[in-house]
Scaffold this active site. Structure first.
Site, PDB file in Angstrom:
ATOM      1  N   SER A   1     -19.800 -14.786 -57.490  1.00 40.80           N
ATOM      2  CA  SER A   1     -20.640 -15.610 -56.367  1.00 40.80           C
ATOM      3  C   SER A   1     -21.886 -15.405 -55.694  1.00 40.80           C
ATOM      4  O   SER A   1     -21.128 -13.851 -55.785  1.00 40.80           O
ATOM      5  CB  SER A   1     -19.281 -16.339 -55.949  1.00 40.80           C
ATOM      6  OG  SER A   1     -20.049 -17.011 -55.247  1.00 40.80           O
TER       7      SER A   1
ATOM      8  N   ALA B   1      -9.056 -21.355 -66.807  1.00 42.06           N
ATOM      9  CA  ALA B   1      -9.312 -22.779 -67.334  1.00 42.06           C
ATOM     10  C   ALA B   1      -8.360 -23.791 -67.186  1.00 42.06           C
ATOM     11  O   ALA B   1      -8.329 -24.629 -67.861  1.00 42.06           O
ATOM     12  CB  ALA B   1      -9.949 -22.118 -68.607  1.00 42.06           C
TER      13      ALA B   1
ATOM     14  N   TYR C   1     -13.568 -15.334 -49.491  1.00 37.71           N
ATOM     15  CA  TYR C   1     -13.623 -15.305 -50.109  1.00 37.71           C
ATOM     16  C   TYR C   1     -15.441 -14.451 -50.414  1.00 37.71           C
ATOM     17  O   TYR C   1     -14.831 -13.407 -51.984  1.00 37.71           O
ATOM     18  CB  TYR C   1     -14.667 -16.430 -50.353  1.00 37.71           C
ATOM     19  CG  TYR C   1     -14.470 -16.864 -51.882  1.00 37.71           C
ATOM     20  CD1 TYR C   1     -14.402 -17.167 -53.070  1.00 37.71           C
ATOM     21  CD2 TYR C   1     -16.450 -17.478 -51.926  1.00 37.71           C
ATOM     22  CE1 TYR C   1     -14.355 -17.606 -54.418  1.00 37.71           C
ATOM     23  CE2 TYR C   1     -16.879 -17.947 -53.089  1.00 37.71           C
ATOM     24  CZ  TYR C   1     -16.088 -18.413 -53.928  1.00 37.71           C
ATOM     25  OH  TYR C   1     -16.475 -19.224 -55.459  1.00 37.71           O
TER      26      TYR C   1
ATOM     27  N   LYS D   1     -15.185 -11.655 -53.890  1.00 37.17           N
ATOM     28  CA  LYS D   1     -16.317 -11.732 -54.699  1.00 37.17           C
ATOM     29  C   LYS D   1     -17.468 -10.386 -54.671  1.00 37.17           C
ATOM     30  O   LYS D   1     -17.868 -10.042 -56.210  1.00 37.17           O
ATOM     31  CB  LYS D   1     -16.894 -12.887 -54.612  1.00 37.17           C
ATOM     32  CG  LYS D   1     -16.561 -14.161 -54.963  1.00 37.17           C
ATOM     33  CD  LYS D   1     -15.886 -14.007 -55.852  1.00 37.17           C
ATOM     34  CE  LYS D   1     -15.279 -15.463 -57.100  1.00 37.17           C
ATOM     35  NZ  LYS D   1     -14.927 -15.719 -58.405  1.00 37.17           N
TER      36      LYS D   1
ATOM     37  N   VAL E   1      -3.023 -15.156 -62.467  1.00 34.05           N
ATOM     38  CA  VAL E   1      -3.518 -13.540 -62.699  1.00 34.05           C
ATOM     39  C   VAL E   1      -2.919 -12.441 -61.556  1.00 34.05           C
ATOM     40  O   VAL E   1      -3.130 -10.935 -61.640  1.00 34.05           O
ATOM     41  CB  VAL E   1      -4.841 -13.947 -62.699  1.00 34.05           C
ATOM     42  CG1 VAL E   1      -5.264 -14.579 -63.793  1.00 34.05           C
ATOM     43  CG2 VAL E   1      -5.319 -14.890 -61.433  1.00 34.05           C
TER      44      VAL E   1
ATOM     45  N   ILE F   1     -21.810 -25.366 -57.972  1.00 36.88           N
ATOM     46  CA  ILE F   1     -21.689 -25.826 -59.806  1.00 36.88           C
ATOM     47  C   ILE F   1     -20.844 -26.985 -58.908  1.00 36.88           C
ATOM     48  O   ILE F   1     -19.743 -26.767 -58.160  1.00 36.88           O
ATOM     49  CB  ILE F   1     -20.304 -24.548 -60.295  1.00 36.88           C
ATOM     50  CG1 ILE F   1     -21.516 -23.537 -60.748  1.00 36.88           C
ATOM     51  CG2 ILE F   1     -20.791 -25.243 -61.105  1.00 36.88           C
ATOM     52  CD1 ILE F   1     -22.778 -23.407 -60.918  1.00 36.88           C
TER      53      ILE F   1
HETATM   54  P1  NAP Z   1     -11.310 -24.018 -59.650  1.00 32.77           P
HETATM   55  O1  NAP Z   1     -11.963 -25.337 -60.383  1.00 32.77           O
HETATM   56  O2  NAP Z   1     -10.944 -24.785 -58.812  1.00 32.77           O
HETATM   57  O3  NAP Z   1     -10.542 -23.793 -60.625  1.00 32.77           O
HETATM   58  C1  NAP Z   1     -10.010 -22.874 -60.293  1.00 32.77           C
HETATM   59  C2  NAP Z   1      -8.967 -22.356 -61.570  1.00 32.77           C
HETATM   60  O4  NAP Z   1      -8.828 -20.669 -60.490  1.00 32.77           O
HETATM   61  C3  NAP Z   1      -7.932 -22.995 -61.533  1.00 32.77           C
HETATM   62  O5  NAP Z   1      -8.106 -23.318 -62.928  1.00 32.77           O
HETATM   63  C4  NAP Z   1      -6.744 -22.792 -61.289  1.00 32.77           C
HETATM   64  O6  NAP Z   1      -5.960 -22.664 -62.223  1.00 32.77           O
HETATM   65  C5  NAP Z   1      -6.886 -21.279 -61.484  1.00 32.77           C
HETATM   66  N1  NAP Z   1      -6.513 -19.991 -60.814  1.00 32.77           N
HETATM   67  C6  NAP Z   1      -6.136 -20.581 -58.925  1.00 32.77           C
HETATM   68  N2  NAP Z   1      -5.753 -19.320 -58.950  1.00 32.77           N
HETATM   69  C7  NAP Z   1      -4.553 -18.578 -60.049  1.00 32.77           C
HETATM   70  C8  NAP Z   1      -3.670 -17.719 -60.072  1.00 32.77           C
HETATM   71  N3  NAP Z   1      -3.119 -16.376 -59.609  1.00 32.77           N
HETATM   72  N4  NAP Z   1      -3.693 -17.380 -60.981  1.00 32.77           N
HETATM   73  C9  NAP Z   1      -4.398 -17.531 -62.506  1.00 32.77           C
HETATM   74  N5  NAP Z   1      -5.187 -19.495 -62.054  1.00 32.77           N
HETATM   75  C10 NAP Z   1      -5.166 -19.462 -61.329  1.00 32.77           C
HETATM   76  O7  NAP Z   1     -12.749 -23.987 -59.346  1.00 32.77           O
HETATM   77  P2  NAP Z   1     -14.356 -23.587 -60.581  1.00 32.77           P
HETATM   78  O8  NAP Z   1     -15.358 -24.684 -59.748  1.00 32.77           O
HETATM   79  O9  NAP Z   1     -13.750 -23.461 -61.532  1.00 32.77           O
HETATM   80  O10 NAP Z   1     -14.018 -21.768 -60.179  1.00 32.77           O
HETATM   81  C11 NAP Z   1     -14.319 -21.080 -61.323  1.00 32.77           C
HETATM   82  C12 NAP Z   1     -14.428 -20.055 -60.904  1.00 32.77           C
HETATM   83  O11 NAP Z   1     -16.494 -20.144 -60.744  1.00 32.77           O
HETATM   84  C13 NAP Z   1     -13.746 -19.291 -60.029  1.00 32.77           C
HETATM   85  O12 NAP Z   1     -13.540 -17.455 -59.784  1.00 32.77           O
HETATM   86  C14 NAP Z   1     -14.767 -19.480 -58.453  1.00 32.77           C
HETATM   87  O13 NAP Z   1     -14.581 -18.447 -57.332  1.00 32.77           O
HETATM   88  C15 NAP Z   1     -16.076 -19.450 -58.998  1.00 32.77           C
HETATM   89  N6  NAP Z   1     -17.512 -19.582 -58.673  1.00 32.77           N
HETATM   90  C16 NAP Z   1     -17.099 -21.349 -58.216  1.00 32.77           C
HETATM   91  C17 NAP Z   1     -18.497 -21.831 -58.162  1.00 32.77           C
HETATM   92  C18 NAP Z   1     -18.198 -22.931 -57.505  1.00 32.77           C
HETATM   93  O14 NAP Z   1     -19.626 -24.040 -57.053  1.00 32.77           O
HETATM   94  N7  NAP Z   1     -17.373 -24.075 -58.303  1.00 32.77           N
HETATM   95  C19 NAP Z   1     -19.459 -21.085 -57.281  1.00 32.77           C
HETATM   96  C20 NAP Z   1     -19.164 -19.483 -57.813  1.00 32.77           C
HETATM   97  C21 NAP Z   1     -18.406 -18.675 -58.418  1.00 32.77           C
HETATM   98  P3  NAP Z   1      -4.289 -23.522 -61.441  1.00 32.77           P
HETATM   99  O15 NAP Z   1      -5.150 -24.833 -60.886  1.00 32.77           O
HETATM  100  O16 NAP Z   1      -3.597 -23.754 -62.758  1.00 32.77           O
HETATM  101  O17 NAP Z   1      -3.944 -23.325 -60.327  1.00 32.77           O
END
Ligand code: NAP
Length: 252
Positions: A147, A15, A160, A164, A69, A193
């Protein structure tokens, strides 16, 4: 319908993107419903602290904790610290995720490994560590962010989509394993999103996506936060092993 989470406690992983990420919106939605929240970030701890401050401003307790993680050691330490801060852990939201998109023949092992290690192994490691605590409590809610790409696939996202889809199989299995101990395990499958992840899309791709969404807009992080809050609440106490799709109807 009871969506109240007063005095419940939650961990939300990944987050660390302040208000722009799904994790931050989930943390705030849980706090608005009454929960205290540990917000984890791997690198952006200042952003996670900003989310924690926003949780505090809502009158709940928010804490930022560093965690990778994909590392068992880091996850065990984060869960130990979270229990120390929160006392108990009622809700785990496995949200941390990455993309490394490219077509199959151009995809190297590093791009495969980092995505599977973060998204799928990370979900396993966090769930295993928190389940130990929830089993003792004989109660808990685990919500995994998958996803729609794990349901329907997407060219350029073999790694990816596999991670998922793996989360969905994991969710169903763990729901069966932990159900008799009062723990529900569900997944939320967002469509497109508005976040940094989708900011990277070219304008033409956004237009193509919108044509496929019956509700004719991209989703917001708050749309996902609302679905997670429902699954974390008493209103969802007889729901486990399910995938709740939040995609504006894109996959109907
Ligand atoms: P985001 O803005 O890229 O945020 C992803 C978060 O994951 C970041 O806070 C990042 O932290 C963290 N992260 C990455 N690698 C990590 C690790 N090894 N350990 C701990 N934290 C880690 O992505 P988001 O769009 O908010 O997506 C959040 C979730 O929703 C993800 O699982 C994504 O696959 C899913 N999702 C997103 C969408 C979309 O349209 N955006 C659609 C479907 C599903 P750091 O910045 O500190 O590295």
């Amino acid at each position: 319908m009871n969506l109240d989470l007063t005095d419940k406690t939650a961990i939300v992983t990944g987050a660390g993107r302040g208000g722009r990420g799904i994790g931050g919106a989930i943390a705030l939605a849980l706090a608005q419903a009454g929960a205290d929240v540990v917000i984890t970030a791997r690198t952006n701890i200042a952003d996670a602290e900003a989310v924690a401050d926003a949780v505090n401003a809502l009158g709940r307790k928010g804490y930022a904790v560093t965690c990778d993680v994909a590392s068992a050691e880091s996850v065990e330490e984060m869960v130990r610290k979270s229990q120390e801060l929160l006392g108990r852990i009622d809700i785990l939201v496995n949200n941390a995720g990455v993309t490394k998109d490219t077509l199959l023949l151009r995809m190297d092992e590093a791009a495969w490994d980092v995505v599977l290690d973060t998204n799928l192994k990370g979900t396993f490691l966090c769930t295993r560590a928190v389940a130990k605590i929830m089993l003792k409590q004989k109660a808990g809610r685990i919500i995994n962010i998958t996803s729609v790409m794990g349901l329907v696939g997407n060219p350029g996202q073999a790694n990816y989509s596999a991670s998922k889809a793996g989360i969905i199989g994991f969710t169903r299995t763990v729901a069966r394993e932990l159900g008799s101990r009062g723990i529900t395990v569900n997944a939320v499958a967002p469509g497109f999103i508005e976040t940094q992840m989708t900011d990277a899309l070219p304008e033409s791709s956004r237009d193509d996506i919108l044509k496929k969404v019956p509700l004719a807009r991209l989703g917001t992080p708050e749309d996902v936060g609302a679905a997670v809050t429902f699954l974390a609440s008493n209103a969802a106490s007889y729901i486990t092993g399910q995938v709740l799709t939040v995609d504006g109807g894109m996959t109907v």
